[in-house]
Scaffold this active site. Structure first.
Site, PDB file in Angstrom:
ATOM      1  N   ASP A  39       0.853  -1.194   0.000  1.00 36.61           N
ATOM      2  CA  ASP A  39       0.000   0.000   0.000  1.00 36.61           C
ATOM      3  C   ASP A  39       0.888   1.243   0.000  1.00 36.61           C
ATOM      4  O   ASP A  39       1.906   1.313   0.694  1.00 36.61           O
ATOM      5  CB  ASP A  39      -0.908  -0.012   1.230  1.00 36.61           C
ATOM      6  CG  ASP A  39      -2.051   0.980   1.099  1.00 36.61           C
ATOM      7  OD1 ASP A  39      -3.206   0.546   0.950  1.00 36.61           O
ATOM      8  OD2 ASP A  39      -1.790   2.212   1.136  1.00 36.61           O
ATOM      9  N   ILE A  40       0.485   2.248  -0.772  1.00 34.95           N
ATOM     10  CA  ILE A  40       1.279   3.467  -0.917  1.00 34.95           C
ATOM     11  C   ILE A  40       1.270   4.312   0.359  1.00 34.95           C
ATOM     12  O   ILE A  40       2.150   5.138   0.582  1.00 34.95           O
ATOM     13  CB  ILE A  40       0.763   4.284  -2.122  1.00 34.95           C
ATOM     14  CG1 ILE A  40       1.852   5.193  -2.659  1.00 34.95           C
ATOM     15  CG2 ILE A  40      -0.503   5.052  -1.798  1.00 34.95           C
ATOM     16  CD1 ILE A  40       1.525   5.783  -4.032  1.00 34.95           C
ATOM     17  N   ASN A  97     -12.959  -3.164   2.290  1.00 38.75           N
ATOM     18  CA  ASN A  97     -13.991  -2.137   2.389  1.00 38.75           C
ATOM     19  C   ASN A  97     -14.952  -2.250   1.219  1.00 38.75           C
ATOM     20  O   ASN A  97     -14.528  -2.315   0.065  1.00 38.75           O
ATOM     21  CB  ASN A  97     -13.341  -0.747   2.378  1.00 38.75           C
ATOM     22  CG  ASN A  97     -12.551  -0.479   3.643  1.00 38.75           C
ATOM     23  OD1 ASN A  97     -13.028  -0.746   4.738  1.00 38.75           O
ATOM     24  ND2 ASN A  97     -11.340   0.034   3.499  1.00 38.75           N
ATOM     25  N   GLY A 103     -16.045   3.411   3.543  1.00 31.95           N
ATOM     26  CA  GLY A 103     -15.085   4.376   2.993  1.00 31.95           C
ATOM     27  C   GLY A 103     -14.222   3.807   1.887  1.00 31.95           C
ATOM     28  O   GLY A 103     -13.061   4.205   1.736  1.00 31.95           O
ATOM     29  N   GLN A 104     -14.781   2.894   1.092  1.00 31.73           N
ATOM     30  CA  GLN A 104     -13.999   2.345  -0.036  1.00 31.73           C
ATOM     31  C   GLN A 104     -13.549   3.482  -0.940  1.00 31.73           C
ATOM     32  O   GLN A 104     -14.346   4.341  -1.331  1.00 31.73           O
ATOM     33  CB  GLN A 104     -14.856   1.341  -0.826  1.00 31.73           C
ATOM     34  CG  GLN A 104     -14.094   0.692  -1.981  1.00 31.73           C
ATOM     35  CD  GLN A 104     -14.927  -0.340  -2.751  1.00 31.73           C
ATOM     36  OE1 GLN A 104     -16.052  -0.659  -2.351  1.00 31.73           O
ATOM     37  NE2 GLN A 104     -14.384  -0.852  -3.832  1.00 31.73           N
ATOM     38  N   HIS A 110     -10.395  -5.295  -3.460  1.00 27.29           N
ATOM     39  CA  HIS A 110      -9.078  -5.555  -2.883  1.00 27.29           C
ATOM     40  C   HIS A 110      -9.216  -5.949  -1.431  1.00 27.29           C
ATOM     41  O   HIS A 110     -10.151  -5.542  -0.740  1.00 27.29           O
ATOM     42  CB  HIS A 110      -8.164  -4.330  -3.010  1.00 27.29           C
ATOM     43  CG  HIS A 110      -8.764  -3.055  -2.509  1.00 27.29           C
ATOM     44  ND1 HIS A 110      -9.695  -2.330  -3.224  1.00 27.29           N
ATOM     45  CD2 HIS A 110      -8.567  -2.372  -1.355  1.00 27.29           C
ATOM     46  CE1 HIS A 110     -10.030  -1.250  -2.546  1.00 27.29           C
ATOM     47  NE2 HIS A 110      -9.377  -1.257  -1.406  1.00 27.29           N
ATOM     48  N   HIS A 112      -7.005  -5.860   2.086  1.00 28.68           N
ATOM     49  CA  HIS A 112      -5.835  -5.343   2.791  1.00 28.68           C
ATOM     50  C   HIS A 112      -5.275  -6.459   3.673  1.00 28.68           C
ATOM     51  O   HIS A 112      -6.042  -7.141   4.364  1.00 28.68           O
ATOM     52  CB  HIS A 112      -6.217  -4.182   3.706  1.00 28.68           C
ATOM     53  CG  HIS A 112      -6.789  -2.978   3.012  1.00 28.68           C
ATOM     54  ND1 HIS A 112      -6.079  -1.811   2.835  1.00 28.68           N
ATOM     55  CD2 HIS A 112      -8.017  -2.750   2.467  1.00 28.68           C
ATOM     56  CE1 HIS A 112      -6.839  -0.912   2.213  1.00 28.68           C
ATOM     57  NE2 HIS A 112      -8.031  -1.464   1.981  1.00 28.68           N
TER      58      HIS A 112
HETATM   59  P1  AMP Z   1      -9.842   1.351   0.265  1.00 28.76           P
HETATM   60  O1  AMP Z   1     -10.165   2.520   1.141  1.00 28.76           O
HETATM   61  O2  AMP Z   1     -10.158   0.037   0.936  1.00 28.76           O
HETATM   62  O3  AMP Z   1     -10.443   1.486  -1.107  1.00 28.76           O
HETATM   63  O4  AMP Z   1      -8.259   1.339   0.142  1.00 28.76           O
HETATM   64  C1  AMP Z   1      -7.576   1.832  -0.960  1.00 28.76           C
HETATM   65  C2  AMP Z   1      -6.105   1.747  -0.613  1.00 28.76           C
HETATM   66  O5  AMP Z   1      -5.358   1.912  -1.804  1.00 28.76           O
HETATM   67  C3  AMP Z   1      -5.616   2.793   0.379  1.00 28.76           C
HETATM   68  O6  AMP Z   1      -5.075   2.144   1.531  1.00 28.76           O
HETATM   69  C4  AMP Z   1      -4.559   3.566  -0.415  1.00 28.76           C
HETATM   70  O7  AMP Z   1      -3.464   3.989   0.370  1.00 28.76           O
HETATM   71  C5  AMP Z   1      -4.156   2.557  -1.467  1.00 28.76           C
HETATM   72  N1  AMP Z   1      -3.609   3.107  -2.702  1.00 28.76           N
HETATM   73  C6  AMP Z   1      -4.116   4.098  -3.473  1.00 28.76           C
HETATM   74  N2  AMP Z   1      -3.335   4.308  -4.540  1.00 28.76           N
HETATM   75  C7  AMP Z   1      -2.330   3.423  -4.477  1.00 28.76           C
HETATM   76  C8  AMP Z   1      -1.197   3.119  -5.291  1.00 28.76           C
HETATM   77  N3  AMP Z   1      -0.943   3.799  -6.423  1.00 28.76           N
HETATM   78  N4  AMP Z   1      -0.371   2.127  -4.899  1.00 28.76           N
HETATM   79  C9  AMP Z   1      -0.588   1.449  -3.761  1.00 28.76           C
HETATM   80  N5  AMP Z   1      -1.638   1.663  -2.946  1.00 28.76           N
HETATM   81  C10 AMP Z   1      -2.500   2.640  -3.295  1.00 28.76           C
END
Ligand code: AMP
Length: 127
Positions: A39-40, A97, A103-104, A110, A112
């Site tokens: 995760d970024i 999520n 809060g997706q 995906h 986590h």
């Molecule tokens: P969600 O809130 O469950 O949709 O989580 C989306 C996740 O994607 C968040 O934890 C972000 O930090 C992560 N995210 C968004 N853009 C990127 C990216 N380019 N590379 C890796 N993780 C990302």
């Protein structure tokens, strides 16, 4: 736009672009069903995302439309990711999520994977 998890798949979402190689990622594991990458914006010492390679908006969409082999392959990949990260013995948390209350942010299903130390309470929202 808030993600409901029920909208049509948007092939311009960030994870679709990662799958197409348009955006770099720190890959942990990849096979024909799934891609896992860091995760970024990590929320734990270890924070990895596992995504199916197919175009599914959310957990609901994945359960409804993915084939049995995609579903089996995806969840086997989640297990392999945890093993590859060395998390099996000490334990870890899986979270996905779906939609507004959760809060997706990204409209591509995906999971986590959190680990690397004690993770505290399961959720902190008021209820
Ligand atoms: P969600 O809130 O469950 O949709 O989580 C989306 C996740 O994607 C968040 O934890 C972000 O930090 C992560 N995210 C968004 N853009 C990127 C990216 N380019 N590379 C890796 N993780 C990302």
């Amino acid at each position: 736009m808030p993600v409901t998890g029920l909208e049509p798949y948007d092939d311009q979402n960030i994870f679709a672009r990662i799958l197409r190689g348009e955006i770099p990622n720190k890959t942990v594991y990849e096979d024909e069903c799934a891609l896992a990458f860091h995760d970024i914006s990590p929320q734990a010492s270890v924070h990895v995302l596992v995504i199916p390679k197919g175009p599914y908006v959310s957990s609901v969409d994945f359960a409804a439309r993915a084939s049995d082999s995609e579903i089996a392959g995806f969840w086997r990949a989640v297990g392999k990711v945890a093993a590859a990260l060395g998390l099996e013995t000490e334990g870890y948390r899986l979270l996905s999520n779906h939609g507004l209350n959760a809060g997706q942010e990204v409209p591509h299903f995906h999971v986590h994977v959190f680990g690397g130390g004690p993770l505290g309470r399961m959720i902190s929202a008021n209820h």
